[in-house]
Scaffold this motif. Sequence first.
Motif, PDB file in Angstrom:
ATOM      1  N   GLU A  45      24.574  -7.974  26.131  1.00 39.86           N
ATOM      2  CA  GLU A  45      25.859  -8.016  26.832  1.00 39.86           C
ATOM      3  C   GLU A  45      25.704  -8.483  28.273  1.00 39.86           C
ATOM      4  OE1 GLU A  45      27.960  -4.570  24.067  1.00 39.86           O
ATOM      5  OE2 GLU A  45      26.674  -4.030  25.765  1.00 39.86           O
TER       6      GLU A  45
ATOM      7  N   LYS B 190      33.484  -3.548  25.991  1.00 44.44           N
ATOM      8  CA  LYS B 190      34.386  -4.692  25.916  1.00 44.44           C
ATOM      9  C   LYS B 190      35.843  -4.251  26.018  1.00 44.44           C
ATOM     10  CE  LYS B 190      31.402  -7.831  23.313  1.00 44.44           C
ATOM     11  NZ  LYS B 190      31.290  -8.694  22.111  1.00 44.44           N
TER      12      LYS B 190
ATOM     13  N   THR C 121      25.638 -12.128  28.112  1.00 46.28           N
ATOM     14  CA  THR C 121      26.995 -12.661  27.971  1.00 46.28           C
ATOM     15  C   THR C 121      27.661 -12.816  29.333  1.00 46.28           C
ATOM     16  OG1 THR C 121      27.266 -11.693  25.770  1.00 46.28           O
ATOM     17  CG2 THR C 121      29.277 -12.247  26.966  1.00 46.28           C
TER      18      THR C 121
ATOM     19  N   SER D  18      38.857 -10.806  23.813  1.00 45.42           N
ATOM     20  CA  SER D  18      37.916  -9.745  24.193  1.00 45.42           C
ATOM     21  C   SER D  18      36.852 -10.277  25.133  1.00 45.42           C
ATOM     22  CB  SER D  18      37.241  -9.156  22.947  1.00 45.42           C
ATOM     23  OG  SER D  18      38.182  -8.447  22.172  1.00 45.42           O
ATOM     24  N   THR D  19      36.505  -9.479  26.123  1.00 46.85           N
ATOM     25  CA  THR D  19      35.457  -9.843  27.073  1.00 46.85           C
ATOM     26  C   THR D  19      34.603  -8.625  27.393  1.00 46.85           C
ATOM     27  OG1 THR D  19      36.724  -9.275  29.063  1.00 46.85           O
ATOM     28  CG2 THR D  19      37.008 -11.497  28.196  1.00 46.85           C
ATOM     29  N   VAL D  20      33.381  -8.877  27.845  1.00 43.54           N
ATOM     30  CA  VAL D  20      32.557  -7.809  28.404  1.00 43.54           C
ATOM     31  C   VAL D  20      33.161  -7.399  29.739  1.00 43.54           C
ATOM     32  CG1 VAL D  20      30.292  -7.199  29.324  1.00 43.54           C
ATOM     33  CG2 VAL D  20      30.465  -8.598  27.253  1.00 43.54           C
ATOM     34  N   ASP D  21      33.339  -6.113  29.941  1.00 42.80           N
ATOM     35  CA  ASP D  21      33.915  -5.615  31.193  1.00 42.80           C
ATOM     36  C   ASP D  21      32.817  -5.450  32.227  1.00 42.80           C
ATOM     37  OD1 ASP D  21      35.427  -4.539  33.183  1.00 42.80           O
ATOM     38  OD2 ASP D  21      35.633  -2.569  32.260  1.00 42.80           O
TER      39      ASP D  21
ATOM     40  N   THR E  37      39.995  -5.698  25.523  1.00 46.36           N
ATOM     41  CA  THR E  37      40.769  -6.686  24.782  1.00 46.36           C
ATOM     42  C   THR E  37      42.176  -6.754  25.358  1.00 46.36           C
ATOM     43  OG1 THR E  37      39.511  -6.232  22.764  1.00 46.36           O
ATOM     44  CG2 THR E  37      41.625  -7.365  22.510  1.00 46.36           C
TER      45      THR E  37
ATOM     46  N   GLY F 114      34.140 -15.015  28.602  1.00 50.56           N
ATOM     47  CA  GLY F 114      33.627 -13.789  28.004  1.00 50.56           C
ATOM     48  C   GLY F 114      33.294 -12.634  28.906  1.00 50.56           C
ATOM     49  N   ALA F 115      33.643 -12.702  30.218  1.00 55.32           N
ATOM     50  CA  ALA F 115      33.331 -11.578  31.106  1.00 55.32           C
ATOM     51  C   ALA F 115      34.433 -11.373  32.136  1.00 55.32           C
ATOM     52  CB  ALA F 115      32.002 -11.782  31.811  1.00 55.32           C
TER      53      ALA F 115
END
Length: 450
Positions: free
Chosen positions: A435, A40, A438, A48-51, A42, A413-414
């Motif tokens: 994840e 993740k 997500t 914050s997001t999943v990369d 930020t 979120g991504a």
Amino acid sequence: MKDDNFLKENNARHLWHPMGAPADAHSTPPKIIKGAEGVKITDIDGHSTVDAVGGLWCVNLGYSNDVVKEAIAKQLYDLPYYSAFAGTSNPPAIEASYAVREFFEADGMTRVFFTSGGSDSVETALRLARQYHRLRGEPTRTKFLSLKKGYHGTHFGGASVNGNNRFRINYEPLLPGCFHLPSPYTYRNPFNETDPAKLAQNIAAAMEDEIAFQDPRTIAAFIMEPIQGAGGVIVPDASFMKLMREICDRHGILLISDEVITGFGRTGDWSGARHWGVQPDMMTTAKGITSGYFPVGACMVGDKVAEVFENDQTGEAGIFHGYTYSAHPVGSAAVVACLAETQRLDLKTNAAARGTQLYEGVKKLAEKYDIIGDVRGGHGLMTGIELVSDASAKTPMDMATMKKVHETTYQAGAMVRLGMHNILMSPPLTISETEVDTILSALDAGFSAA
């Protein structure tokens, strides 16, 4: 570090960013990524997001691998830098060369030339290919073949063999003697062929025709990505790379496998060439070699090439090419630690499983949204989604809508990457099942906003 107000006020004012227009960065300032943990990221506002981009196809180990970080920190105190030009070396470089050779032994690679990154590695491979033929008494072999939609970096050599005109037109004229074959892209190709095996045969025939036209005695090498990355995650038929290998062998042409993205487990195998059962003559790598923690690349060669250089009697085998940071001791320490961690965690196995999950999940989204024209992937953690405004006409989606999808997905979120009208994903190879879910949920939100 300056405070957040300073960073926001000066964002894009003094820094020109790669792969974008300076004016766009003024009107729409880039997101300031301030921290990362696991898979993740930020931003400066605390979101914050999943990369799902893995930095830039590179953060294979995620952002929290202390083994690599500690190796880098320790080496900074032991020996922060020394040249690896002929006459001097350093302990981490020697160890790193052994580790890389051992990692790619199954691919037939036996020698390593370290660089500062992927573009450097490609430039090195192209130069060494020409020199190889000169040493063998065939100095007329100077031309290169490559694939449209392929990406091989931004140096003049790499841009010349690149198959996407975005990286070419503003910088032409480029290196002469570079010729491009159709991409194994079933959604769009000049043969209007949707069967991947038949398309592979058509491209092979086009390659034979081009070689005959150019004269095989003038061609030094053919360079390809085992799976085309930046061009849209274009996955060829399983027969394709083998066909290219056979044609190269038949005409004395070197095969360069560009593994800058596909190396180190991203395809579900340790290399893209191995994924397709092919041994190239040369390989180019970077990105996952240090998980992006330090800028390192490598050009590797097999015995066929190595022996010509090492057994030369003409005195012309000197490699008068290289970089200040070739075999950098800190980078080399990162390589050793990263390869050990890559194997300890068996990243290729997780990449295969989570890649299948991501691919199948996106295919389900394609059943829901007409704007999804094509879904590509299913071979490790590389997935491409091509968006269209008219599915029957395959009309590329407009950029305003693409940016809306991108921003909505980010807020949901991504972090994904836009490549023209494609969404490209290459998450860290440590990503979990939850994840990936997500990412799929965030994409769902993004598509619903189109």
